[in-house]
Scaffold this motif. Structure first.
Motif, short mmCIF file in Angstrom:
data_model
loop_
_atom_site.label_atom_id
_atom_site.label_comp_id
_atom_site.label_asym_id
_atom_site.label_seq_id
_atom_site.Cartn_x
_atom_site.Cartn_y
_atom_site.Cartn_z
N UNK A 171 0.87 -1.18 0.00
CA UNK A 171 0.00 0.00 0.00
C UNK A 171 0.90 1.23 0.00
N UNK A 172 0.31 2.42 -0.08
CA UNK A 172 1.11 3.63 -0.21
C UNK A 172 1.91 3.93 1.05
N UNK A 173 1.38 3.59 2.21
CA UNK A 173 2.15 3.79 3.44
C UNK A 173 3.37 2.87 3.46
N UNK A 174 3.20 1.64 2.98
CA UNK A 174 4.34 0.74 2.87
C UNK A 174 5.35 1.29 1.88
N UNK A 175 4.86 1.85 0.77
CA UNK A 175 5.75 2.48 -0.20
C UNK A 175 6.53 3.63 0.41
N UNK A 176 5.88 4.38 1.29
CA UNK A 176 6.56 5.48 1.96
C UNK A 176 7.67 4.96 2.87
N UNK A 177 7.41 3.86 3.57
CA UNK A 177 8.45 3.26 4.41
C UNK A 177 9.61 2.74 3.56
N UNK A 178 9.27 2.18 2.40
CA UNK A 178 10.30 1.69 1.48
C UNK A 178 11.18 2.85 0.99
N UNK A 179 10.54 4.01 0.80
CA UNK A 179 11.27 5.19 0.32
C UNK A 179 12.28 5.72 1.34
N UNK A 180 12.12 5.34 2.59
CA UNK A 180 13.00 5.84 3.64
C UNK A 180 13.70 4.68 4.35
N UNK A 181 14.11 3.71 3.56
CA UNK A 181 14.72 2.49 4.08
C UNK A 181 16.14 2.35 3.54
N UNK A 182 16.92 1.42 4.12
CA UNK A 182 18.25 1.15 3.56
C UNK A 182 18.21 0.76 2.09
N UNK A 183 17.11 0.10 1.66
CA UNK A 183 16.95 -0.23 0.24
C UNK A 183 17.03 1.03 -0.61
N UNK A 184 16.26 2.07 -0.24
CA UNK A 184 16.26 3.29 -1.04
C UNK A 184 17.58 4.04 -0.92
N UNK A 185 18.24 3.94 0.22
CA UNK A 185 19.56 4.55 0.36
C UNK A 185 20.53 3.95 -0.66
N UNK A 186 20.41 2.64 -0.87
CA UNK A 186 21.27 1.99 -1.87
C UNK A 186 20.90 2.46 -3.28
N UNK A 187 19.61 2.62 -3.54
CA UNK A 187 19.19 3.12 -4.85
C UNK A 187 19.72 4.54 -5.08
N UNK A 188 19.73 5.33 -4.03
CA UNK A 188 20.22 6.71 -4.16
C UNK A 188 21.72 6.74 -4.40
N UNK A 189 22.44 5.76 -3.89
CA UNK A 189 23.87 5.66 -4.19
C UNK A 189 24.08 5.39 -5.68
N UNK A 190 23.22 4.56 -6.25
CA UNK A 190 23.30 4.28 -7.68
C UNK A 190 23.00 5.54 -8.48
N UNK A 191 21.97 6.28 -8.06
CA UNK A 191 21.64 7.54 -8.74
C UNK A 191 22.80 8.52 -8.66
N UNK A 192 23.45 8.59 -7.51
CA UNK A 192 24.54 9.55 -7.32
C UNK A 192 25.67 9.30 -8.32
N UNK A 193 25.87 8.05 -8.69
CA UNK A 193 26.90 7.74 -9.70
C UNK A 193 26.56 8.38 -11.05
N UNK A 194 25.27 8.67 -11.27
CA UNK A 194 24.83 9.35 -12.50
C UNK A 194 24.63 10.84 -12.28
#
Length: 327
Positions: free
Chosen positions: A108-131
């Protein structure tokens, strides 16, 4: 004489101050101005303007600056400053992004919000930073199915149907259920349905409404209580551009982003209800997906989309595990 010279100097300096122009950032996206994703961008633009930090944001909606699927590379190169983008559109450049539209990953959207502020998303942001890309506003949106070939709730309903899905993982799952896949941006769905190129589509609740797809569809399966389709659609910024701003300008942007993100979450929840009401009012049949339907789709995804992501993506299993760990 000295007094006159001093007065002239004061006037000159004052004149320089009043004629200085604010720095302007360009923000691109694919949707109309009544879409929630435009409204999120507008929150940023309005609040930054109100902060009075000599920074303006010019929004270019409706693909007026770049085509929908062509925005990520210009952003990474600094050819545009900000974009709102379904991140899986850039899955060709970074396969990890395909995980942001994975069937059954978000409940659900609340779960998506938690995913957005998780170590998973931190790793995704590291990938973005390379670009040279950074996230300014996180946001997931829910979506459903629309079809002209009977209602779609269970996997058997897509056999032989030509359907648009938004990302690679959903395409793999739908193909596994017997569908034919036609890839395109959400902005291209309406004419494709109109001309018979498509029989059906997956997209967000907001896009179903803002692109008036109720004019071209016979049956709509909304997100409802059981939703399979959730897509990460953040507002991204060129990292070097952000870092080149003054501290006051950076603070104005991050403060505005906090408010925009809260707005995005609440409006996303309203958007699911609005889409159902809009399609019902337009005379389109409404179908509901059951928990049993969801489980059937997820079983196919676990045989198709999940292993394909792991195989095709560096550290794919670790990324998938990180996402699945978020409660």
């Amino acid at each position: 004489m000295n007094t006159l010279k001093l007065g002239a100097l004061v006037v000159t300096v004052a004149g320089i101050g009043t004629t200085a122009t604010a720095e302007t950032l360009r923000l691109s996206h694919q949707w109309s101005e009544n879409d929630v994703r435009h409204q999120v961008a507008q929150v940023i633009a309005d609040e930054v303007a109100a902060a009075d930090v000599d920074l303006d944001i010019q929004i270019y909606p409706n693909q007026t600056l770049f085509k929908a699927r062509e925005q990520y590379t210009p952003l990474s190169r600094g050819q545009v400053d900000m974009i709102v983008l379904p991140l899986s559109y850039a899955g060709g450049q970074q396969p990890a992004y395909n995980l942001t539209l994975m069937p059954g990953l978000v409940r659900n959207l609340d779960h998506g919000d938690r995913l957005s502020h998780s170590p998973f998303m931190e790793r995704m942001e590291e990938i973005m930073a390379d670009d040279d890309v950074m996230v300014l506003v996180h946001g997931y949106l829910a979506g459903g199915f629309g079809s002209n070939q009977g209602c779609i709730t269970a996997p058997a309903d897509v056999e032989g149907v030509t359907i648009r899905a938004a990302g690679k993982a959903f395409e793999q799952m739908l193909a596994g259920a017997g569908a034919s896949i036609s890839s395109m941006a959400s902005s291209e769905i309406y004419p494709a349905l109109q001309t018979g190129v498509l029989d059906a589509a997956n997209t967000s609740s907001e896009s179903f409404v803002s692109y008036r797809l109720y004019e071209q569809l016979d049956c709509y399966t909304p997100a409802g209580d059981t939703a399979l389709w959730f897509m990460y659609q953040p507002l991204l910024m060129n990292k070097s551009t952000f870092e080149g701003l003054s501290e006051e300008q950076q603070a104005a942007l991050t403060d505005a982003a906090t408010n925009a993100e809260a707005f995005y979450l609440e409006e996303g929840k309203k958007g699911d209800e609005t889409a159902t009401e809009t399609f019902r009012d337009a005379g389109v049949e409404i179908a509901e997906m059951t928990p049993e339907d969801f489980d059937a789709w997820l079983a196919i995804a676990r045989e198709t989309s999940f292993p394909a992501f792991v195989e095709e993506t560096p550290d794919g299993q670790a990324l998938l595990d990180m996402a699945l760990e978020v409660e």
